[in-house]
Design a protein around this motif. Sequence first.
Motif, PDB file in Angstrom:
ATOM      1  N   PRO A 190       7.233   7.768   2.209  1.00 42.45           N
ATOM      2  CA  PRO A 190       6.907   8.600   3.378  1.00 42.45           C
ATOM      3  C   PRO A 190       5.683   8.136   4.144  1.00 42.45           C
ATOM      4  O   PRO A 190       5.620   8.248   5.371  1.00 42.45           O
ATOM      5  CB  PRO A 190       6.693   9.989   2.753  1.00 42.45           C
ATOM      6  CG  PRO A 190       7.474   9.963   1.482  1.00 42.45           C
ATOM      7  CD  PRO A 190       7.391   8.554   0.981  1.00 42.45           C
ATOM      8  N   GLY A 191       4.695   7.587   3.433  1.00 41.32           N
ATOM      9  CA  GLY A 191       3.487   7.104   4.087  1.00 41.32           C
ATOM     10  C   GLY A 191       3.452   5.602   4.273  1.00 41.32           C
ATOM     11  O   GLY A 191       2.423   5.046   4.672  1.00 41.32           O
ATOM     12  N   LEU A 192       4.562   4.923   4.000  1.00 37.82           N
ATOM     13  CA  LEU A 192       4.644   3.455   4.068  1.00 37.82           C
ATOM     14  C   LEU A 192       3.526   2.796   3.257  1.00 37.82           C
ATOM     15  O   LEU A 192       3.019   1.731   3.623  1.00 37.82           O
ATOM     16  CB  LEU A 192       4.599   2.971   5.525  1.00 37.82           C
ATOM     17  CG  LEU A 192       5.789   3.369   6.398  1.00 37.82           C
ATOM     18  CD1 LEU A 192       5.569   2.868   7.831  1.00 37.82           C
ATOM     19  CD2 LEU A 192       7.093   2.812   5.842  1.00 37.82           C
ATOM     20  N   ASP A 193       3.175   3.427   2.138  1.00 43.67           N
ATOM     21  CA  ASP A 193       2.071   2.922   1.325  1.00 43.67           C
ATOM     22  C   ASP A 193       2.516   2.427  -0.045  1.00 43.67           C
ATOM     23  O   ASP A 193       1.691   2.143  -0.916  1.00 43.67           O
ATOM     24  CB  ASP A 193       0.995   3.989   1.166  1.00 43.67           C
ATOM     25  CG  ASP A 193       1.519   5.290   0.556  1.00 43.67           C
ATOM     26  OD1 ASP A 193       2.751   5.428   0.400  1.00 43.67           O
ATOM     27  OD2 ASP A 193       0.701   6.172   0.254  1.00 43.67           O
ATOM     28  N   ILE A 194       3.825   2.331  -0.254  1.00 43.05           N
ATOM     29  CA  ILE A 194       4.373   1.771  -1.493  1.00 43.05           C
ATOM     30  C   ILE A 194       5.003   0.421  -1.160  1.00 43.05           C
ATOM     31  O   ILE A 194       5.772   0.313  -0.202  1.00 43.05           O
ATOM     32  CB  ILE A 194       5.444   2.694  -2.105  1.00 43.05           C
ATOM     33  CG1 ILE A 194       4.886   4.083  -2.354  1.00 43.05           C
ATOM     34  CG2 ILE A 194       5.989   2.094  -3.411  1.00 43.05           C
ATOM     35  CD1 ILE A 194       5.952   5.116  -2.701  1.00 43.05           C
ATOM     36  N   LEU A 195       4.667  -0.596  -1.909  1.00 42.49           N
ATOM     37  CA  LEU A 195       5.277  -1.910  -1.696  1.00 42.49           C
ATOM     38  C   LEU A 195       6.390  -2.078  -2.724  1.00 42.49           C
ATOM     39  O   LEU A 195       6.140  -2.179  -3.927  1.00 42.49           O
ATOM     40  CB  LEU A 195       4.237  -3.019  -1.838  1.00 42.49           C
ATOM     41  CG  LEU A 195       4.699  -4.414  -1.390  1.00 42.49           C
ATOM     42  CD1 LEU A 195       5.081  -4.421   0.080  1.00 42.49           C
ATOM     43  CD2 LEU A 195       3.613  -5.456  -1.662  1.00 42.49           C
ATOM     44  N   TYR A 196       7.639  -2.065  -2.227  1.00 39.58           N
ATOM     45  CA  TYR A 196       8.790  -2.266  -3.096  1.00 39.58           C
ATOM     46  C   TYR A 196       9.058  -3.758  -3.233  1.00 39.58           C
ATOM     47  O   TYR A 196       9.071  -4.488  -2.239  1.00 39.58           O
ATOM     48  CB  TYR A 196      10.015  -1.548  -2.532  1.00 39.58           C
ATOM     49  CG  TYR A 196       9.887  -0.041  -2.585  1.00 39.58           C
ATOM     50  CD1 TYR A 196      10.013   0.626  -3.803  1.00 39.58           C
ATOM     51  CD2 TYR A 196       9.621   0.695  -1.438  1.00 39.58           C
ATOM     52  CE1 TYR A 196       9.878   2.011  -3.865  1.00 39.58           C
ATOM     53  CE2 TYR A 196       9.489   2.074  -1.494  1.00 39.58           C
ATOM     54  CZ  TYR A 196       9.618   2.727  -2.711  1.00 39.58           C
ATOM     55  OH  TYR A 196       9.471   4.093  -2.770  1.00 39.58           O
ATOM     56  N   VAL A 204      14.039  -3.243  -9.156  1.00 36.67           N
ATOM     57  CA  VAL A 204      13.155  -3.079  -8.014  1.00 36.67           C
ATOM     58  C   VAL A 204      11.870  -2.436  -8.518  1.00 36.67           C
ATOM     59  O   VAL A 204      11.900  -1.383  -9.168  1.00 36.67           O
ATOM     60  CB  VAL A 204      13.784  -2.204  -6.916  1.00 36.67           C
ATOM     61  CG1 VAL A 204      12.808  -2.027  -5.749  1.00 36.67           C
ATOM     62  CG2 VAL A 204      15.092  -2.810  -6.416  1.00 36.67           C
ATOM     63  N   LEU A 205      10.744  -3.072  -8.232  1.00 35.33           N
ATOM     64  CA  LEU A 205       9.444  -2.551  -8.639  1.00 35.33           C
ATOM     65  C   LEU A 205       8.791  -1.802  -7.485  1.00 35.33           C
ATOM     66  O   LEU A 205       9.095  -2.049  -6.312  1.00 35.33           O
ATOM     67  CB  LEU A 205       8.527  -3.691  -9.084  1.00 35.33           C
ATOM     68  CG  LEU A 205       9.068  -4.655 -10.147  1.00 35.33           C
ATOM     69  CD1 LEU A 205       8.022  -5.713 -10.465  1.00 35.33           C
ATOM     70  CD2 LEU A 205       9.490  -3.917 -11.396  1.00 35.33           C
ATOM     71  N   ALA A 206       7.884  -0.898  -7.813  1.00 35.97           N
ATOM     72  CA  ALA A 206       7.069  -0.212  -6.814  1.00 35.97           C
ATOM     73  C   ALA A 206       5.605  -0.471  -7.136  1.00 35.97           C
ATOM     74  O   ALA A 206       5.176  -0.270  -8.276  1.00 35.97           O
ATOM     75  CB  ALA A 206       7.351   1.281  -6.818  1.00 35.97           C
ATOM     76  N   VAL A 207       4.869  -0.954  -6.146  1.00 35.29           N
ATOM     77  CA  VAL A 207       3.445  -1.204  -6.321  1.00 35.29           C
ATOM     78  C   VAL A 207       2.689  -0.171  -5.491  1.00 35.29           C
ATOM     79  O   VAL A 207       2.830  -0.105  -4.266  1.00 35.29           O
ATOM     80  CB  VAL A 207       3.056  -2.625  -5.875  1.00 35.29           C
ATOM     81  CG1 VAL A 207       1.583  -2.891  -6.184  1.00 35.29           C
ATOM     82  CG2 VAL A 207       3.938  -3.670  -6.558  1.00 35.29           C
ATOM     83  N   ARG A 208       1.882   0.631  -6.158  1.00 36.16           N
ATOM     84  CA  ARG A 208       1.078   1.652  -5.497  1.00 36.16           C
ATOM     85  C   ARG A 208      -0.398   1.303  -5.621  1.00 36.16           C
ATOM     86  O   ARG A 208      -0.786   0.426  -6.373  1.00 36.16           O
ATOM     87  CB  ARG A 208       1.347   3.028  -6.119  1.00 36.16           C
ATOM     88  CG  ARG A 208       2.823   3.427  -6.131  1.00 36.16           C
ATOM     89  CD  ARG A 208       3.047   4.719  -6.910  1.00 36.16           C
ATOM     90  NE  ARG A 208       4.464   4.987  -7.123  1.00 36.16           N
ATOM     91  CZ  ARG A 208       5.205   5.725  -6.318  1.00 36.16           C
ATOM     92  NH1 ARG A 208       4.652   6.290  -5.249  1.00 36.16           N
ATOM     93  NH2 ARG A 208       6.480   5.919  -6.583  1.00 36.16           N
TER      94      ARG A 208
END
Length: 285
Positions: A242-248, A267-271
């Motif tokens: 939603p905030g375009l702050d997660i790098l998939y 698929v990984l998520a980088v926060r």
Amino acid sequence: MNPRVEVAVPGAAAVGEGPHWDAATATLSWVDIPAGAIHRAAGAAGEVRTTVLPTSVGAAVPKASGGMVAATGEGFADVGPDGRYAPRPRVLPPGQRMNDAKCDPAGRFWAGSTDLDFAPGQGALHVLTPDGAGHVVLTGLTLPNGMAWSPDGRTMYLVDTMAGELNAFDTDPVRPRLARRRLLAAFAGRGIPDGMALDAAGCLWIAMWGGFRLLRVSPDGDVLAEVPLPVEQPASCAFGGPGLDILYVTTAREGLDLPPGDIAGSVLAVRGLDVTGLPAARFAG
């Protein structure tokens, strides 16, 4: 910056590629190139819906008119909302395929083609315009891969993976052409550059195949930061959430001898990167 890496969508993709976050529907899509599979997950953690094409698929993005446009083994194709596959006229000779692809801010679909054996100089950069016309914009490449456009849309960035290079070009917002090619960076010792994403500050996040990492690179080609990853072959990345702050980050298992349960192909998520991305463009056709 305090990056935290987790598995967003478990999987076993041979070559996970082409992640795209569609803000209008809060949907993450990505592909598995050799499987011809297009995956879509609502909210990135919802149920995964898969469409399998009768060909390889390098990337697929939503169309303004509905459905998706895909870069395939033969060139370009449309995929309807119901999954119906409709290939466009073939543009590639046998022995080649499309690789990574992405839309520019004007809604044009750019795709890199490569020889199946990655023969030097046989790759090219193509663009499909919203009126349905296809153009070859650049030749003499080997494995054209990650693409991104500067926030003002005046600069296009392009990775040529086998050359280990990140290039920049002046680009035209009206006509699909490139000018003033320049080498921004050549990578060695950290893996080879693959897919990439742009953050709102204009910096590039590059997945380093074989390198267990992501690099953040400035518009001038300087490496600003790196993020270690628990997989050897990260293939591409895209900002979402939603905030375009997660790098998939899409990843690959191809060519690896892995123990059962290994997360490669997920698929990984980088926060916790302390940066945000920009909305990804749809195909305007």
